[in-house]
Design an enzyme around this catalytic site. Structure first.
Site, PDB file in Angstrom:
ATOM      1  N   THR A 130       0.819  -1.216   0.000  1.00 50.12           N
ATOM      2  CA  THR A 130       0.000   0.000   0.000  1.00 50.12           C
ATOM      3  C   THR A 130       0.854   1.267   0.000  1.00 50.12           C
ATOM      4  OG1 THR A 130      -1.466   1.286   1.453  1.00 50.12           O
ATOM      5  CG2 THR A 130      -0.073  -0.312   2.528  1.00 50.12           C
ATOM      6  N   GLU A 132       0.251   3.587   1.935  1.00 52.36           N
ATOM      7  CA  GLU A 132       0.197   4.118   3.304  1.00 52.36           C
ATOM      8  C   GLU A 132       1.529   3.943   4.036  1.00 52.36           C
ATOM      9  OE1 GLU A 132      -3.513   3.410   5.355  1.00 52.36           O
ATOM     10  OE2 GLU A 132      -4.576   3.149   3.460  1.00 52.36           O
ATOM     11  N   TYR A 156      -1.731  -0.476  10.932  1.00 53.14           N
ATOM     12  CA  TYR A 156      -1.854  -1.136   9.621  1.00 53.14           C
ATOM     13  C   TYR A 156      -0.661  -0.808   8.733  1.00 53.14           C
ATOM     14  CZ  TYR A 156      -3.248  -1.646   4.693  1.00 53.14           C
ATOM     15  OH  TYR A 156      -3.263  -1.943   3.350  1.00 53.14           O
ATOM     16  N   LYS A 160       2.420  -3.194   7.245  1.00 47.69           N
ATOM     17  CA  LYS A 160       2.693  -3.379   5.807  1.00 47.69           C
ATOM     18  C   LYS A 160       4.129  -2.929   5.487  1.00 47.69           C
ATOM     19  CE  LYS A 160       0.257  -4.595   2.936  1.00 47.69           C
ATOM     20  NZ  LYS A 160      -0.131  -5.947   2.417  1.00 47.69           N
TER      21      LYS A 160
HETATM   22  P1  NAD Z   1      -9.405  -7.522   2.227  1.00 49.97           P
HETATM   23  O1  NAD Z   1      -9.420  -7.230   3.694  1.00 49.97           O
HETATM   24  O2  NAD Z   1     -10.629  -7.282   1.422  1.00 49.97           O
HETATM   25  O3  NAD Z   1      -8.972  -9.048   1.982  1.00 49.97           O
HETATM   26  C1  NAD Z   1      -7.959  -9.667   2.705  1.00 49.97           C
HETATM   27  C2  NAD Z   1      -8.081 -11.169   2.495  1.00 49.97           C
HETATM   28  O4  NAD Z   1      -7.009 -11.797   3.232  1.00 49.97           O
HETATM   29  C3  NAD Z   1      -9.388 -11.753   3.029  1.00 49.97           C
HETATM   30  O5  NAD Z   1      -9.941 -12.645   2.075  1.00 49.97           O
HETATM   31  C4  NAD Z   1      -8.967 -12.491   4.294  1.00 49.97           C
HETATM   32  O6  NAD Z   1      -9.784 -13.627   4.586  1.00 49.97           O
HETATM   33  C5  NAD Z   1      -7.542 -12.905   3.953  1.00 49.97           C
HETATM   34  N1  NAD Z   1      -6.734 -13.118   5.166  1.00 49.97           N
HETATM   35  C6  NAD Z   1      -6.634 -12.300   6.242  1.00 49.97           C
HETATM   36  N2  NAD Z   1      -5.837 -12.844   7.183  1.00 49.97           N
HETATM   37  C7  NAD Z   1      -5.384 -14.027   6.657  1.00 49.97           C
HETATM   38  C8  NAD Z   1      -4.509 -15.038   7.142  1.00 49.97           C
HETATM   39  N3  NAD Z   1      -3.951 -14.943   8.357  1.00 49.97           N
HETATM   40  N4  NAD Z   1      -4.262 -16.103   6.358  1.00 49.97           N
HETATM   41  C9  NAD Z   1      -4.836 -16.222   5.120  1.00 49.97           C
HETATM   42  N5  NAD Z   1      -5.688 -15.303   4.632  1.00 49.97           N
HETATM   43  C10 NAD Z   1      -5.963 -14.207   5.381  1.00 49.97           C
HETATM   44  O7  NAD Z   1      -8.177  -6.691   1.672  1.00 49.97           O
HETATM   45  P2  NAD Z   1      -8.003  -5.961   0.255  1.00 49.97           P
HETATM   46  O8  NAD Z   1      -8.554  -4.590   0.371  1.00 49.97           O
HETATM   47  O9  NAD Z   1      -8.463  -6.855  -0.826  1.00 49.97           O
HETATM   48  O10 NAD Z   1      -6.414  -5.829   0.209  1.00 49.97           O
HETATM   49  C11 NAD Z   1      -5.616  -6.881  -0.342  1.00 49.97           C
HETATM   50  C12 NAD Z   1      -4.157  -6.492  -0.247  1.00 49.97           C
HETATM   51  O11 NAD Z   1      -3.927  -5.287  -0.958  1.00 49.97           O
HETATM   52  C13 NAD Z   1      -3.689  -6.243   1.196  1.00 49.97           C
HETATM   53  O12 NAD Z   1      -2.386  -6.762   1.328  1.00 49.97           O
HETATM   54  C14 NAD Z   1      -3.688  -4.735   1.324  1.00 49.97           C
HETATM   55  O13 NAD Z   1      -2.729  -4.308   2.269  1.00 49.97           O
HETATM   56  C15 NAD Z   1      -3.328  -4.321  -0.092  1.00 49.97           C
HETATM   57  N6  NAD Z   1      -3.846  -3.003  -0.518  1.00 49.97           N
HETATM   58  C16 NAD Z   1      -5.168  -2.680  -0.350  1.00 49.97           C
HETATM   59  C17 NAD Z   1      -5.633  -1.442  -0.809  1.00 49.97           C
HETATM   60  C18 NAD Z   1      -7.093  -1.067  -0.690  1.00 49.97           C
HETATM   61  O14 NAD Z   1      -7.455   0.057  -1.057  1.00 49.97           O
HETATM   62  N7  NAD Z   1      -7.990  -1.936  -0.256  1.00 49.97           N
HETATM   63  C19 NAD Z   1      -4.750  -0.547  -1.426  1.00 49.97           C
HETATM   64  C20 NAD Z   1      -3.402  -0.918  -1.573  1.00 49.97           C
HETATM   65  C21 NAD Z   1      -2.958  -2.154  -1.132  1.00 49.97           C
HETATM   66  P1  TYD Z   2     -10.909   3.768   4.289  1.00 44.91           P
HETATM   67  O1  TYD Z   2     -11.906   3.389   3.247  1.00 44.91           O
HETATM   68  O2  TYD Z   2     -11.007   3.135   5.641  1.00 44.91           O
HETATM   69  O3  TYD Z   2      -9.458   3.568   3.662  1.00 44.91           O
HETATM   70  P2  TYD Z   2      -8.003   4.050   4.239  1.00 44.91           P
HETATM   71  O4  TYD Z   2      -8.150   4.390   5.679  1.00 44.91           O
HETATM   72  O5  TYD Z   2      -7.152   2.841   4.009  1.00 44.91           O
HETATM   73  O6  TYD Z   2      -7.604   5.225   3.398  1.00 44.91           O
HETATM   74  O7  TYD Z   2     -11.007   5.331   4.506  1.00 44.91           O
HETATM   75  C1  TYD Z   2     -10.858   6.249   3.426  1.00 44.91           C
HETATM   76  C2  TYD Z   2     -10.944   7.652   3.995  1.00 44.91           C
HETATM   77  O8  TYD Z   2     -12.284   7.870   4.491  1.00 44.91           O
HETATM   78  C3  TYD Z   2     -10.027   7.880   5.199  1.00 44.91           C
HETATM   79  O9  TYD Z   2      -9.539   9.214   5.143  1.00 44.91           O
HETATM   80  C4  TYD Z   2     -10.941   7.692   6.405  1.00 44.91           C
HETATM   81  C5  TYD Z   2     -12.282   8.173   5.890  1.00 44.91           C
HETATM   82  N1  TYD Z   2     -13.479   7.507   6.443  1.00 44.91           N
HETATM   83  C6  TYD Z   2     -14.558   8.284   6.912  1.00 44.91           C
HETATM   84  O10 TYD Z   2     -14.523   9.524   6.887  1.00 44.91           O
HETATM   85  N2  TYD Z   2     -15.665   7.633   7.391  1.00 44.91           N
HETATM   86  C7  TYD Z   2     -15.752   6.266   7.434  1.00 44.91           C
HETATM   87  O11 TYD Z   2     -16.774   5.721   7.911  1.00 44.91           O
HETATM   88  C8  TYD Z   2     -14.630   5.486   6.957  1.00 44.91           C
HETATM   89  C9  TYD Z   2     -14.678   3.986   6.994  1.00 44.91           C
HETATM   90  C10 TYD Z   2     -13.534   6.166   6.458  1.00 44.91           C
END
Ligand code: NAD
Ligand code: TYD
Length: 350
Positions: A130, A132, A156, A160
Site C-alpha cells: 500500500t 500508506e 496497519y 505493511k
Molecule cells: P481484504 O481485507 O478485502 O482481503 C484480505 C483477504 O485476506 C481476506 O480474504 C482475508 O480472509 C484474507 N486473510 C486475512 N488474514 C489471513 C490469514 N492470516 N491467512 C490467510 N488469509 C488471510 O483486503 P483488500 O482490500 O483486498 O487488500 C488486499 C491487499 O492489498 C492487502 O495486502 C492490502 O494491504 C493491499 N492493498 C489494499 C488497498 C485497498 O485500497 N484496499 C490498497 C493498496 C494495497
Molecule cells: P478507508 O476506506 O477506511 O481507507 P483508508 O483508511 O485505508 O484510506 O477510509 C478512506 C478515507 O475515508 C479515510 O480518510 C478515512 C475516511 N473515512 C470516513 O470519513 N468515514 C468512514 O466511515 C470510513 C470507513 C472512512
C-alpha cells in the site's frame, strides 16, 4: 506455471484471481485464504468451477501448514495479498495485524525459500502493498514516488511497511526473486462495506447516517480495482527482480467532495430528489493519527511497463454504484453474515 495467490477471497484478491484464471487458462491458480470476516467466497462464484482454479482454506500465520502446502504443491510463484487491511481495526487490535501482515508474510517468504532451494530461475514472490507505508503528504502537490522514505503512522501501515522490508531482505540476503507494488486506495465491486465508499453506498440505500471523520478534508487517491488487478498482472509478468512500482489513479479527492459526488449519483440512481442523500452526511470524531493526504506518482509504471489507469473516477464511481444496486443478494449476505456459511455449505464435504 502454478501460482499461489493469497487473500484471493478478499476485495482486491478476488479481482486478481478472476483476472488470472480467465486470462491464463494454462496457469494453475491456487487461492489460499483464511476466510476471516473479510474473506468471501461469493466474490468468486463465476470462476470457482474453472479447471485451472483451486481454493485452499488456511492461515498464513501457521508456519507448519504453509511449509506443507509449499512442499505438496511446488508453486512457481506467489502473489501475496492476504492481510488485515482496515486501518480502524488496526487501531483497536494491532497485534492481529502484526501476526497476519508481518509474521504471515515472513512464513510465506521462508516457505518459498525452503521450497525453491536457492534456485530462483522462473520463480517469483510478488508482494502487494500500500501507499500508506510512505506516511502522509501535506496539502500541496507533492506525490509519493518509489524513492519516498517509509514513514508509516497507523498500526496497519506499520505492519505493511515491515512486511515490505522483509520482502526486500529476502531479495538482498538470499537473492530471492521479489517484486513489490504500493497502491493507492481502491474502489469497485466486492468491496467490504466497512470501507468509506461501500459503507456510504450501503448507508445511503438504507437512509442511514454517512459517518465522515473529522472535517472530511483528508485526501485519498482513488483507483478502480480492476485497473489495480491489471497493474498486478503487468508487474508480475514484466518487472525485473528487486523492483518496486507505485500504482495510482491520479484521482485525488477530499473525503467530503467524494461523498457529495456519491450522494448525487445515488439520488439519481434511486430516483430521489437531488440533495436527499447529502442530508445523511454526519461528521463524527476523527480517526486517531488520521493521515492527511495520499497521492501516488505512477510515472515509473507508465514509462517502464506501459500501464495506465483506464477509468476516470466519476465513471468508475457510477459503475460501482450500479454494481452494488444490481447485486443486492451479495450485499445482503455480507451484512447479514450469511456469506460466512458458504465454505461449510459448498466446500467442506467435497
Ligand atoms: P481484504 O481485507 O478485502 O482481503 C484480505 C483477504 O485476506 C481476506 O480474504 C482475508 O480472509 C484474507 N486473510 C486475512 N488474514 C489471513 C490469514 N492470516 N491467512 C490467510 N488469509 C488471510 O483486503 P483488500 O482490500 O483486498 O487488500 C488486499 C491487499 O492489498 C492487502 O495486502 C492490502 O494491504 C493491499 N492493498 C489494499 C488497498 C485497498 O485500497 N484496499 C490498497 C493498496 C494495497
Ligand atoms: P478507508 O476506506 O477506511 O481507507 P483508508 O483508511 O485505508 O484510506 O477510509 C478512506 C478515507 O475515508 C479515510 O480518510 C478515512 C475516511 N473515512 C470516513 O470519513 N468515514 C468512514 O466511515 C470510513 C470507513 C472512512
Amino acid at each position: 506455471m502454478k501460482i499461489l495467490i493469497t487473500g484471493g477471497a478478499g476485495f482486491i484478491g478476488s479481482h486478481v484471481v478472476r483476472r488470472f484464471v480467465n486470462t491464463y487458462p494454462n496457469y494453475e491458480i491456487v487461492n489460499l485464504d483464511k476466510l476471516t470476516y473479510a474473506g468471501n467466497l461469493e466474490n468468486l462464484l463465476d470462476v470457482e468451477k474453472s479447471a485451472n482454479y483451486k481454493f485452499v482454506k488456511g492461515d498464513i500465520v501457521d508456519a507448519a501448514f504453509i511449509q506443507n502446502l509449499f512442499d505438496k504443491e511446488n508453486f512457481d510463484a506467489v502473489i501475496h495479498l492476504a492481510a488485515e487491511s482496515h486501518v480502524d481495526r488496526s487501531i483497536s487490535n494491532p497485534i492481529e495485524f502484526v501476526m497476519t501482515n508481518v509474521v504471515g508474510t515472513c512464513n510465506l517468504l521462508n516457505a518459498a525459500k525452503t521450497s525453491w532451494k536457492g534456485d530462483y530461475d522462473k520463480k517469483r514472490f510478488y508482494h502487494v502493498s500500500t501507499d500508506e507505508v510512505y506516511g502522509t503528504l501535506g496539502e500541496g502537490t507533492e506525490m509519493f514516488t518509489e524513492e519516498t522514505s517509509y514513514d508509516p503512522h497507523s498500526p496497519y501501515s506499520a505492519s505493511k511497511a515491515s512486511s515490505d522490508h522483509f520482502v526486500r531482505a529476502y531479495y538482498d540476503t538470499y537473492g530471492m526473486d521479489c517484486v513489490i507494488s504500493n497502491c493507492s486506495n481502491n474502489y469497485g465491486s466486492f468491496h467490504f462495506p466497512e470501507k468509506l465508499i461501500p459503507l456510504s453506498i450501503h448507508n445511503i440505500k438504507q437512509n442511514k447516517a454517512i459517518p465522515i471523520y473529522g472535517k472530511g478534508e483528508n485526501i485519498r487517491d482513488w483507483l478502480w480495482v480492476e485497473d489495480h488487478a491489471r497493474a498486478i498482472d503487468v508487474i508480475f509478468h514484466k518487472a525485473k527482480s528487486g523492483e518496486t512500482y507505485n500504482i495510482g489513479g491520479h484521482n485525488e479527492w477530499t473525503n467530503i467532495d467524494l461523498i457529495r459526488t456519491l450522494c448525487k449519483v445515488m439520488d439519481k440512481k434511486l430516483n430521489r430528489e437531488e440533495g436527499t442523500s447529502e442530508k445523511l452526511i454526519t461528521y463524527v470524531t476523527d480517526r486517531a493519527g488520521h493521515d492527511l493526504r495520499y497521492a501516488i506518482d505512477a510515472k515509473k509504471l507508465k514509462n517502464e511497463l506501459g500501464w495506465e489507469p483506464s477509468l476516470q473516477f466519476e465513471e468508475g464511481l457510477e459503475k460501482t454504484v450500479d454494481w452494488y444496486l444490481a447485486n443486492e443478494t451479495w450485499l445482503n449476505n455480507v451484512t447479514s453474515g450469511n456469506y460466512q456459511h458458504y465454505y461449510e455449505e459448498q466446500y467442506q464435504n467435497r
